[in-house]
Design an enzyme around this catalytic site. Structure first.
Site, PDB file in Angstrom:
ATOM      1  N   ASP A  21       0.852  -1.193   0.000  1.00 61.53           N
ATOM      2  CA  ASP A  21       0.000   0.000   0.000  1.00 61.53           C
ATOM      3  C   ASP A  21       0.884   1.236   0.000  1.00 61.53           C
ATOM      4  O   ASP A  21       1.721   1.401   0.890  1.00 61.53           O
ATOM      5  CB  ASP A  21      -0.877  -0.036   1.261  1.00 61.53           C
ATOM      6  CG  ASP A  21      -1.624   1.269   1.480  1.00 61.53           C
ATOM      7  OD1 ASP A  21      -1.908   1.952   0.484  1.00 61.53           O
ATOM      8  OD2 ASP A  21      -1.920   1.584   2.649  1.00 61.53           O
ATOM      9  N   ASP A  25      -4.085   3.839   2.722  1.00 64.86           N
ATOM     10  CA  ASP A  25      -5.480   3.487   3.026  1.00 64.86           C
ATOM     11  C   ASP A  25      -5.630   2.051   3.545  1.00 64.86           C
ATOM     12  O   ASP A  25      -6.738   1.569   3.750  1.00 64.86           O
ATOM     13  CB  ASP A  25      -6.393   3.724   1.813  1.00 64.86           C
ATOM     14  CG  ASP A  25      -6.030   2.818   0.633  1.00 64.86           C
ATOM     15  OD1 ASP A  25      -5.054   2.041   0.731  1.00 64.86           O
ATOM     16  OD2 ASP A  25      -6.720   2.890  -0.394  1.00 64.86           O
ATOM     17  N   ASP A  98      -6.785 -11.227 -14.079  1.00 64.63           N
ATOM     18  CA  ASP A  98      -7.709 -12.321 -13.808  1.00 64.63           C
ATOM     19  C   ASP A  98      -8.924 -12.101 -14.692  1.00 64.63           C
ATOM     20  O   ASP A  98      -9.417 -10.976 -14.786  1.00 64.63           O
ATOM     21  CB  ASP A  98      -8.117 -12.270 -12.324  1.00 64.63           C
ATOM     22  CG  ASP A  98      -8.122 -13.628 -11.686  1.00 64.63           C
ATOM     23  OD1 ASP A  98      -8.896 -14.475 -12.164  1.00 64.63           O
ATOM     24  OD2 ASP A  98      -7.374 -13.835 -10.712  1.00 64.63           O
ATOM     25  N   ASP A 198     -10.789 -17.567 -14.393  1.00 62.80           N
ATOM     26  CA  ASP A 198     -11.489 -18.015 -13.198  1.00 62.80           C
ATOM     27  C   ASP A 198     -12.653 -18.954 -13.519  1.00 62.80           C
ATOM     28  O   ASP A 198     -13.437 -18.683 -14.437  1.00 62.80           O
ATOM     29  CB  ASP A 198     -12.046 -16.757 -12.504  1.00 62.80           C
ATOM     30  CG  ASP A 198     -12.660 -17.057 -11.166  1.00 62.80           C
ATOM     31  OD1 ASP A 198     -11.905 -17.399 -10.248  1.00 62.80           O
ATOM     32  OD2 ASP A 198     -13.894 -16.949 -11.033  1.00 62.80           O
ATOM     33  N   GLU A 256      -8.438 -22.085 -14.422  1.00 63.21           N
ATOM     34  CA  GLU A 256      -8.773 -22.796 -13.185  1.00 63.21           C
ATOM     35  C   GLU A 256      -9.715 -23.938 -13.566  1.00 63.21           C
ATOM     36  O   GLU A 256     -10.894 -23.734 -13.806  1.00 63.21           O
ATOM     37  CB  GLU A 256      -9.467 -21.816 -12.235  1.00 63.21           C
ATOM     38  CG  GLU A 256      -9.622 -22.367 -10.852  1.00 63.21           C
ATOM     39  CD  GLU A 256     -10.559 -21.519  -9.991  1.00 63.21           C
ATOM     40  OE1 GLU A 256     -10.357 -21.523  -8.783  1.00 63.21           O
ATOM     41  OE2 GLU A 256     -11.484 -20.886 -10.519  1.00 63.21           O
ATOM     42  N   HIS A 328      -4.243 -17.718  -3.545  1.00 58.81           N
ATOM     43  CA  HIS A 328      -5.077 -16.881  -2.675  1.00 58.81           C
ATOM     44  C   HIS A 328      -6.314 -17.606  -2.159  1.00 58.81           C
ATOM     45  O   HIS A 328      -7.069 -17.034  -1.384  1.00 58.81           O
ATOM     46  CB  HIS A 328      -5.507 -15.635  -3.455  1.00 58.81           C
ATOM     47  CG  HIS A 328      -6.396 -15.995  -4.614  1.00 58.81           C
ATOM     48  ND1 HIS A 328      -5.945 -16.679  -5.716  1.00 58.81           N
ATOM     49  CD2 HIS A 328      -7.720 -15.819  -4.808  1.00 58.81           C
ATOM     50  CE1 HIS A 328      -6.950 -16.909  -6.534  1.00 58.81           C
ATOM     51  NE2 HIS A 328      -8.046 -16.385  -6.018  1.00 58.81           N
ATOM     52  N   ASP A 329      -6.554 -18.839  -2.630  1.00 61.15           N
ATOM     53  CA  ASP A 329      -7.726 -19.601  -2.174  1.00 61.15           C
ATOM     54  C   ASP A 329      -7.337 -20.692  -1.202  1.00 61.15           C
ATOM     55  O   ASP A 329      -8.172 -21.538  -0.855  1.00 61.15           O
ATOM     56  CB  ASP A 329      -8.405 -20.292  -3.374  1.00 61.15           C
ATOM     57  CG  ASP A 329      -9.148 -19.317  -4.246  1.00 61.15           C
ATOM     58  OD1 ASP A 329      -9.556 -18.254  -3.741  1.00 61.15           O
ATOM     59  OD2 ASP A 329      -9.329 -19.615  -5.440  1.00 61.15           O
TER      60      ASP A 329
END
Ligand code: NOJ
Length: 554
Positions: A21, A25, A98, A198, A256, A328-329
């Protein structure tokens, strides 16, 4: 199958929300990624895959897109995106986005217009049925709820295989398909090198029929109808998409696709496959149970090895799997595939070398290169992910105690892989000067990029050596195109294979604390990789120390 531009590349996956970041924020942003391109180049990454950064209400971490042509202001602007593509290009790096086109967000204008006029053009972009019909199917979606919900303000209901805020797009409608292809080409024309795609096998819906319920909710797992999927119909959509978008751009695509489609591997990733590659999820989904996370089996070192080899046998040299330890899953690979009591830099390096040298395209998920571990989730109040919240409830409904339900989330939560990147040992691990959107892992004092850059024996520097070896002109042909032969498969807690091309390499890891010996059947010419300073040899025999991994040229 040789000669495609992406075959010798290394892919690095970025979860932008948690990468870096720069505006305080608490959310990662594109300028953060731009500022770390040199870090990624130095690591050896060639292709960067960005998880979704499109405008989104973030019900599902950005996999609910409300505008396919925009950048969510939390991540930056389209100018930032153009700059990222240009800066990557200067460094001979490539950017993938993605592609989420099985569903969009309920905040997308198509869905809003469908609500206003369900019989109009945009009503046909979705799967709508009259509410008076009752539930068209008794399927339970990926996040645990039924897949039909009322279309707001109308007498219709719509299909959503994921969260109810993610309405499924109707690929049967040629007008929808053309909109999607136009959008894909718009991004490719901008200079993207391709996409990670995806949930793509979901675009062809199975017949809308009911199946036997498998839980008290009266619904059946979504995997049941998809076992009856029309794979020919799916193939027709995928072939059309490829022909109209990816092929003319020579794009790299990684889809995927879950294990059920194994019989169709050559259609998916063969010479003329729909995609360049698909992920090998076999180890990640090992032990999976339709009952829920609380019921998933643990994976042992032998299971991990067997999963890798099973996939390698199935694909052979007919295509390239995208090889992953995590994404990330999923929980962090080191936390999942190394028994907890043995987790240390040595075992992390062993795991890295074993998967990295498999035939296929190596993918590294952000933080994996420094050995980031699972988050310490000590309360459900700190959990963000929709899937984890559902799975906690599933466990309670099945009779687990709160502790047991939390344990399932701790072990398998997607939040484990989404904690902020650990850049240094300062405030918020250097991820943000504000309040991070998600807690930083407490171990950032010891596991962070800055410390590891200085330490020649760090996990980070070990990854650099693996990448350098795969790119070394002397070994590249063997490591990219060479065949893979598993060996000593009857040995316990040992994973070993040869890669044979214009050279022969032996990759061997002692997947346990106790030492064990091996005898290569050819003399060792050179030690290419070793996670210890030395090797114990006696005659032909090599004794591997605790979690020692070697890559040897024979
Ligand atoms: C797979 C993505 O990786 C995951 O994060 C998402 O929740 C689902 N597809 C739905 O888009």
């Amino acid at each position: 199958m040789t000669g495609k531009w992406w075959q010798n590349k290394i892919v690095y996956q970025i979860y932008p929300k948690s990468f870096l970041d720069t505006d305080g924020d608490g959310f990662g942003d594109l300028r953060g990624i731009i500022s770390r391109l040199d870090y990624l180049k130095d690591l050896g990454a060639d292709i960067l895959w960005l998880c979704p950064i499109y405008p989104s209400p973030l019900v599902d971490g950005g996999y609910d897109i409300s505008d396919y042509y925009g950048i969510d202001p939390r991540y930056g602007t389209m100018d930032d995106m153009d700059e990222l593509i240009a800066e990557a290009k200067k460094r001979d790096m490539y950017i993938l986005m993605d592609l989420v086109v099985n569903h969009c967000s309920d905040q997308h204008e198509w869905f809003k217009k469908a609500c206003e006029d369900p019989d109009g053009k945009y009503g046909h972009f979705f799967y709508l049925r009259n509410q008076s019909e009752g539930l068209p199917t008794n399927w339970r979606g990926h996040f645990g709820s039924r897949v039909w919900d009322p279309l707001p303000g109308t007498d219709r209901q719509y299909l959503h295989l994921f969260a109810k805020e993610q309405p499924d797009l109707n690929w049967e409608n040629p007008e929808l398909r053309e909109e999607i292809y136009k959008m894909i080409n718009w991004w490719l024309d901008k200079g993207l090198a391709g996409f990670r795609i995806d949930a793509i096998v979901n675009i062809k819906k199975p017949p809308f029929v009911n199946y036997e319920a498998d839980r008290k909710d009266g619904l059946c797992s979504i995997h049941v109808p998809f076992a009856h999927a029309d794979t020919e119909g799916l193939g027709a959509f995928l072939a059309e998409m490829k022909e109209k978008t990816f092929a003319p751009h020579d794009a790299f695509t990684v889809a995927e696709v879950a294990g059920e489609y194994e019989g169709l591997l050559s259609d998916f990733v063969g010479e003329d496959g729909y995609f360049s590659s698909i992920f090998d999820f076999r180890a990640s989904i090992f032990g999976k149970s339709d009952k829920g996370w609380y019921d998933w089996a643990e994976i042992t070192p032998d299971d991990f090895r067997n999963c890798c080899f099973e996939s390698q046998r199935i694909i052979g040299t007919d295509g390239f799997y995208a090889n992953i330890l995590e994404n990330h899953d999923q929980p962090r690979g080191v936390s999942r595939f190394i028994p907890g009591e043995d987790l240390c830099d040595t075992s992390k390096k062993m795991l890295a070398a074993l998967y990295f040298m498999l035939r296929g395209i190596p993918f590294i998920y952000q933080g994996q290169e420094i050995g980031m571990e699972n988050a310490a989730i000590d309360s459900m109040d700190r959990v963000n992910d929709v899937d984890s919240i559902d799975q906690y409830q599933v466990a309670l409904n099945a009779g687990c105690t709160q502790e047991e339900a939390l344990a399932a989330v701790q072990r398998l939560s997607r939040d484990n892989g989404r904690t902020p990147m650990q850049w240094n040992d300062g405030q918020n691990a250097g991820f943000t000067r504000g309040t991070p959107w998600m807690d930083v892992n407490r171990n950032c004092k010891t596991i962070n990029v800055r410390a590891q850059e200085k330490d020649p024996d760090s996990v980070l520097n070990f990854y650099k050596k693996l990448i350098a070896l795969r790119k070394d002109p002397d070994y590249q042909e063997t490591l990219v195109y060479g065949t893979l032969e598993p060996i000593w498969e009857d040995r316990h807690s040992l994973m070993a294979y040869t890669r044979t091309g214009d050279r022969t390499l032996l990759v061997v890891g002692n997947y346990q604390k106790k030492a064990q010996s091996i005898e290569p059947d050819a003399p060792v010419k050179k030690i290419l990789i070793n996670n210890y300073p030395d090797v114990d040899t006696e005659g032909n025999s090599i004794t591997l120390k605790s979690y020692q991994v070697l890559i040897l040229e024979l």
